[in-house]
Design an enzyme around this catalytic site. Structure first.
Site, short mmCIF file in Angstrom:
data_model
loop_
_atom_site.label_atom_id
_atom_site.label_comp_id
_atom_site.label_asym_id
_atom_site.label_seq_id
_atom_site.Cartn_x
_atom_site.Cartn_y
_atom_site.Cartn_z
N ARG A 27 73.20 -75.94 75.22
CA ARG A 27 73.26 -75.82 76.66
C ARG A 27 74.31 -76.74 77.28
NH1 ARG A 27 68.58 -74.29 76.58
NH2 ARG A 27 68.28 -76.04 75.21
N THR A 28 74.22 -78.02 76.97
CA THR A 28 75.10 -78.98 77.62
C THR A 28 76.56 -78.71 77.29
OG1 THR A 28 73.32 -80.59 77.42
CG2 THR A 28 75.47 -81.44 78.02
N LYS A 54 85.08 -88.49 57.34
CA LYS A 54 85.95 -89.20 56.39
C LYS A 54 85.97 -90.70 56.64
CE LYS A 54 89.00 -85.20 56.43
NZ LYS A 54 90.26 -84.72 57.01
N ARG A 68 78.88 -86.77 73.84
CA ARG A 68 77.48 -86.95 73.45
C ARG A 68 77.47 -87.73 72.16
NH1 ARG A 68 72.76 -82.59 73.49
NH2 ARG A 68 72.90 -83.22 75.65
N HIS A 127 71.10 -89.32 80.26
CA HIS A 127 71.73 -88.00 80.27
C HIS A 127 71.96 -87.67 81.74
CE1 HIS A 127 72.96 -84.07 79.44
NE2 HIS A 127 71.95 -83.60 78.76
#
Lengths: 312, 184
Positions: free
Chosen positions: A58-59, A86, A108, A136
Site C-alpha cells: 500500500r505505502t 552485498k 522505509r 509512520h
C-alpha cells in the site's frame, strides 16, 4: 505558509500548523485525483527515490502514484534486490543514489530512527515511510484526514487504537497527530502489548474492547505484528481474536455508530471479522484513497523548500 | 502617490453590462458556451457576469471555478518566497467541444492565463477559449496573450499594483484601485 521543515521524519517533530497545512492542501489534491486526468505538472523538475528496506504494498504504491501524479521522476529501490545484500552501508547506498541527482528520498526501514540519521548526514529531503516500530507519519496524516473529512472536525473526537500498540508505528504516529489536533485518544489491547509508559503521552488505557468501543467515536484497529514480536505476548491468535477481535455482534451491542479505521493489511477473522471490515462502519478503502492525496500534499509542500539547482 | 480609483459605482456597473453585451453578441444563446472564473479573485467577476447574462437571457449559464496553482511556472521560483496556496477547482460540466470563456479580474504578465489554459486542457478539448478581464495592464505581458473582452485598459508601471475589491469579499463597495506597491 510553507512547511517549517525540510523533512517529514515523524509527527512528533512537526508543528500543528504544518499538519493543518498538509491536511488543507490534501483536500485540493483529492479533487485532482478524481479528475479525468489525474495529473498536475508541479514537480516535473524533481526526482524522487523510493527506498524500501522492508516489505510494503500500500505505502509504496501510494507514494509512487502520488509522485507520478505530481509529474515527478521516480526511481524505486528494494533492499532485497540491491547492493545492500552485498554489504553496503545505508549511508553509502543513499549517497550513491543522491549522486545521481535525486532531490527527495522516501524511505522505509526496519530500524527506528534510520530516516533521522539520514536527515543529519545527507543533503536531500527525507520522508519517513515507516521506521521499524517508531513512526509512520503519512499513515497518521491520512488517518486524521479521514476523521476530519467524516466528522468535519478533530477537536474532541474520541479515538481508540486497538491491538498491538507496542510494535505499531501507526499507533505512535496516530497518538502524536491526534493529540496535537485536540482529539481524545485511548489505546486498547492485551497489557503485554501496551508499552508501560504509554500514559505519559496522555492516553487512556482500556483493557476490555467493549468498554473501549462504548467510549469512542472512532476505532483504529491494528494488525498483530507477529513478525516483530520476539517473545510471545499472548497465548494464541485464536484467543486474541476471541477477546480483542471486533465482530458485527459486538458492534450492534453498542447501540451507536462508530467509525472503523484500519491501516492495512487486514488479517480477516483476527482483529476484524469480514462482516465488519466490509460494513458501512468501515472507511478502510477511503483511507487508501485519501493516502494518495495526503502523500501528494506532503511531497508538494516539501518540494517547495528544495533549492533550485544552479544551471550554469 | 495616493490610490487612484480605476472603476467603481455606476461606471463599473456599465462596464460589467457592456462586457456581458459583448459576450451575447458573440455567443448568441449560449448553447455551447460555458464560463470559467479563475481562482482566487476572478470568480467574483465571473459570478457577476453570469448573473447579468442569466437575467438578460432568462436561462442559467454554466459557471465553473478553476484553480491554476499546480500549473504555475513559478513553483519554487518565487522571489518573495510566498507559497502558492491552492483554492477549489469546481467544473461541474464537460468542456469537450464547448466554447469556454475564461474570466479573471486583472491581466498582467499573462502567466496565470497560460497556467489556466494548461489546467483547462486537462478537462477536455474545448472548441474555443476566450479571455475576459476587467482590467488589462498594458505593455506588461511576459507572454503573447491578449484578452478578447476588456473592461478597461490601464497604462501602469511595474511598481504599481491593481487592487480589486468586491462586496462579496466583505468590502463596503465595489472598487478597483491602482496603488504603488511600496504603499501597501
Amino acid at each position: 505558509m510553507p512547511l517549517s521543515t525540510k523533512h517529514l521524519l515523524g509527527i512528533k517533530e512537526i508543528s500543528e500548523q504544518d499538519i493543518w497545512q498538509i491536511l488543507e492542501t490534501a483536500v485540493r489534491f483529492k479533487e485532482v485525483i478524481n479528475r479525468p486526468i489525474k495529473k498536475v505538472p508541479s514537480l516535473r523538475d524533481i526526482t524522487i527515490a523510493n527506498v524500501f528496506f522492508e516489505n510494503s504494498t500500500r505505502t509504496r504504491i501510494s507514494f509512487e502514484l502520488a509522485e507520478r501524479r505530481l509529474s515527478a521522476d521516480v526511481v524505486n529501490f528494494t533492499a532485497s534486490s540491491s547492493s545492500v545484500a552485498k554489504g553496503e552501508t545505508l549511508l553509502d547506498t543513499i549517497n550513491n543514489i543522491l549522486a545521481m541527482k535525486v532531490d527527495m528520498i522516501v524511505m522505509r526501514h526496519p530500524s527506528p530512527g534510520a530516516p533521522h540519521f539520514l536527515a543529519k548526514y545527507v543533503n536531500a529531503s527525507i520522508i519517513n515511510a515507516g521506521d521499524g516500530t517508531h513512526e509512520h507519519p503519512t499513515q497518521a496524516l491520512l488517518d486524521v484526514y479521514s476523521i476530519q473529512e467524516y466528522f468535519g472536525r478533530i477537536q474532541g473526537i474520541k479515538v481508540v487504537i486497538v491491538g498491538d500498540i507496542m510494535h505499531s508505528r501507526v499507533a505512535l504516529s496516530n497518538i502524536f497527530a491526534l493529540k496535537k489536533l485536540g482529539a481524545e485518544v485511548a489505546v486498547c489491547g492485551p497489557l503485554s502489548l501496551i508499552p508501560r509508559y504509554i500514559s505519559t503521552l496522555g492516553v487512556h488505557v482500556f483493557e476490555h474492547v467493549q468498554q473501549a468501543l462504548l467510549w469512542c467515536d472512532v476505532a483504529n484497529v491494528l494488525r498483530i505484528q507477529l513478525e516483530r514480536q520476539k517473545v510471545k505476548a499472548f497465548p494464541s491468535l485464536r484467543e486474541y481474536a476471541l477477546y480483542y477481535g471486533i465482530n458485527k455482534e459486538l458492534l450492534s451491542s453498542l447501540n451507536k455508530r462508530i467509525l472503523i479505521l484500519h491501516p492495512g493489511p487486514i488479517n480477516r477473522g483476527i482483529e476484524l471479522t469480514s462482516d465488519v471490515a466490509d460494513s458501512e462502519h468501515s472507511i478502510i478503502l477511503q483511507q487508501v484513497e485519501n493516502g494518495v492525496a495526503i502523500r501528494m500534499a506532503v511531497l508538494y509542500l516539501l518540494a517547495e523548500n528544495i533549492q533550485i539547482g544552479n544551471f550554469q | 502617490m495616493a490610490k487612484i480609483n480605476l472603476l467603481s459605482g455606476k461606471l463599473l456597473e456599465i462596464t460589467l453590462s457592456r462586457l456581458s453585451q459583448q459576450l451575447i453578441e458573440n455567443h448568441d444563446h449560449f448553447l455551447e458556451t460555458v464560463l470559467i472564473g479563475l481562482q482566487p479573485r476572478g470568480i467574483f467577476l465571473a459570478e457577476r457576469i453570469k448573473q447579468i447574462l442569466s437575467t438578460t437571457l432568462l436561462k442559467e449559464i454554466p459557471l465553473g471555478y478553476l484553480d491554476t496553482t499546480f500549473y504555475r511556472d513559478d513553483f519554487r521560483r518565487r522571489a518573495d518566497k510566498k507559497p502558492l496556496e491552492a483554492s477549489q477547482t469546481k467544473i461541474p460540466f464537460l468542456i469537450e467541444n464547448k466554447r469556454v470563456v475564461l474570466i479573471d479580474d486583472v491581466l498582467y504578465t499573462g502567466r496565470t492565463v497560460r497556467a489556466a489554459m494548461s489546467a483547462l486542457m486537462e478537462y477536455g478539448r474545448p472548441a474555443t477559449v476566450e479571455l475576459l478581464v476587467l482590467i488589462d495592464r498594458l505593455y506588461s505581458r511576459h507572454l503573447p496573450i491578449q484578452a478578447n473582452y476588456i473592461g478597461k485598459s490601464v497604462n501602469t508601471i511595474q511598481s504599481q499594483k491593481v487592487i480589486v475589491e468586491w462586496k462579496e469579499q466583505g468590502f463596503e463597495d465595489d472598487n478597483i484601485w491602482l496603488i504603488n506597491r511600496n504603499e501597501i
